[in-house]
Design an enzyme around this catalytic site. Structure first.
Site, PDB file in Angstrom:
ATOM      1  N   LEU A 200       0.851  -1.184   0.000  1.00 43.81           N
ATOM      2  CA  LEU A 200       0.000   0.000   0.000  1.00 43.81           C
ATOM      3  C   LEU A 200       0.888   1.234   0.000  1.00 43.81           C
ATOM      4  O   LEU A 200       1.982   1.226   0.581  1.00 43.81           O
ATOM      5  CB  LEU A 200      -0.893   0.035   1.248  1.00 43.81           C
ATOM      6  CG  LEU A 200      -1.970  -1.046   1.397  1.00 43.81           C
ATOM      7  CD1 LEU A 200      -2.681  -0.876   2.736  1.00 43.81           C
ATOM      8  CD2 LEU A 200      -2.972  -0.988   0.259  1.00 43.81           C
ATOM      9  N   ASP A 201       0.422   2.310  -0.648  1.00 41.41           N
ATOM     10  CA  ASP A 201       1.152   3.565  -0.597  1.00 41.41           C
ATOM     11  C   ASP A 201       1.305   4.018   0.852  1.00 41.41           C
ATOM     12  O   ASP A 201       0.496   3.675   1.718  1.00 41.41           O
ATOM     13  CB  ASP A 201       0.410   4.654  -1.379  1.00 41.41           C
ATOM     14  CG  ASP A 201       0.257   4.307  -2.851  1.00 41.41           C
ATOM     15  OD1 ASP A 201       1.089   3.527  -3.360  1.00 41.41           O
ATOM     16  OD2 ASP A 201      -0.688   4.810  -3.485  1.00 41.41           O
ATOM     17  N   ARG A 202       2.319   4.833   1.103  1.00 40.35           N
ATOM     18  CA  ARG A 202       2.593   5.289   2.475  1.00 40.35           C
ATOM     19  C   ARG A 202       1.358   5.921   3.123  1.00 40.35           C
ATOM     20  O   ARG A 202       1.051   5.645   4.288  1.00 40.35           O
ATOM     21  CB  ARG A 202       3.742   6.304   2.454  1.00 40.35           C
ATOM     22  CG  ARG A 202       4.104   6.842   3.847  1.00 40.35           C
ATOM     23  CD  ARG A 202       5.171   7.906   3.764  1.00 40.35           C
ATOM     24  NE  ARG A 202       4.686   9.068   3.013  1.00 40.35           N
ATOM     25  CZ  ARG A 202       5.450  10.100   2.663  1.00 40.35           C
ATOM     26  NH1 ARG A 202       6.726  10.103   2.970  1.00 40.35           N
ATOM     27  NH2 ARG A 202       4.944  11.111   1.981  1.00 40.35           N
TER      28      ARG A 202
END
Length: 309
Positions: free
Chosen positions: A130-132
């Site tokens: 997942l993106d940050r």
């Protein structure tokens, strides 16, 4: 193992690649080239045709050594057994080490949970990411076998990934975006749809709640490209609220990150085939933003109903 009639006449790399501990022809070829595959005690070429009665010995490569050190990283384990974990990642935490993120990642926090699997020692057990600044659910493997099976399930689109997302504008009740995604030709930190080397990307969208100038959606991934949901929503004129890369400089509802949350994971267990479904509630910051959006929508609707003088 002793070669029987079913394997007779097949290439060595095909036979080895079909073995459960190996899992692919490419991995079989790496093992053969490194001398870890013997036929009657001798190293032979990958194109060797197997004969009935030959004895095949495969010595799997040792797992890559990791220099990572466990750290205390905020997260919640939503499901756990001896084969895998499903973890709820908070926004602001990077999934695995990368340039500029040598510590404090989800992987560092998971090292104490005996995660394992995969060829990259900096991301043991990681099946997807997942993106940050995207919160929510990730499945993580605890063995090489579970990792290999989960990755195969991901490729075969057997892992259902559902996200809750708030976007600008009024959307139709349902929409599928089928547009290849690749690295932006001008800004290399962005992804884009208008690229010649884009990879297949499909996102299914369903309207959950119209809220005036914004809409609450469910997004279901069919593929899993970098920034896929954010890029696809920008491409159809409905960027994610709070997205500082693909969004608009408009009302962010008090958010300092994108309103994107991995809310549901569903998949057959890689060992037992039993169905697993894990849910994650909206984090507090997204709950507050959604409440603001609903309040603004109610105030706007009340103003529309108020009689004009």
């Amino acid at each position: 193992m002793v070669i029987g009639p079913d394997e007779q006449g097949r290439r060595l790399d095909a036979v080895v690649g079909g073995l459960e501990p190996v899992g692919s022809r490419a991995e079989a070829q790496r093992l053969i080239e490194s001398g870890r595959v013997l036929v009657d005690g001798v190293v032979v070429a990958k194109r060797h045709l197997m004969a009935a009665g030959e004895r095949l010995e495969v010595r799997p490569a040792p797992p890559p050594l990791s220099e990572l050190v466990p750290e205390s990283v905020p997260m919640t384990v939503r499901y756990e057994d001896e084969h895998l974990l499903v973890v709820d990642k908070p926004a602001g935490v990077v999934t695995h080490p990368s340039a500029g993120h040598a510590g404090g990642t989800l992987v560092h926090g998971l090292l104490a949970h005996a995660i394992a699997g995969g060829a990259d020692p900096t991301r043991p057990g990681i099946v997807h990411r997942l993106d940050r600044d995207t919160s929510g659910l990730l499945v993580v493997a605890r063995s090489e076998r579970a990792h290999r099976r989960l990755q195969r399930m991901l490729r075969d689109r057997l892992i259902e990934r559902h996200y809750t997302v708030l976007v600008h504008g009024r959307t139709p009740p349902a929409l599928t975006v089928d547009r290849p995604i690749g690295r932006d030709r001008k800004v290399r930190t962005r992804q884009a749809i208008d690229v010649v080397d884009g990879r297949e990307a499909v996102t299914h969208l369903r309207l959950l709640e119209p809220l005036g100038r914004v809409s609450l959606l469910e997004a279901r991934l069919e593929t899993g490209r970098t920034h896929q949901i954010r890029v696809h929503l920008e491409s159809v004129g409905h960027p994610v609220v709070g997205d500082r890369v693909y969004g608009r400089r408009e009302e962010t509802l008090g958010l300092d990150r994108q309103f994107l949350h991995a809310a549901r994971l569903a998949f057959p267990h890689p060992e037992t085939d039993e169905p697993i479904e894990v849910l994650s509630p909206l984090p507090h910051d997204l709950q507050l933003a959604l409440a603001r959006a609903r309040r603004q929508a109610d105030e706007h609707a009340a103003g529309e109903r108020r009689p004009r003088r």
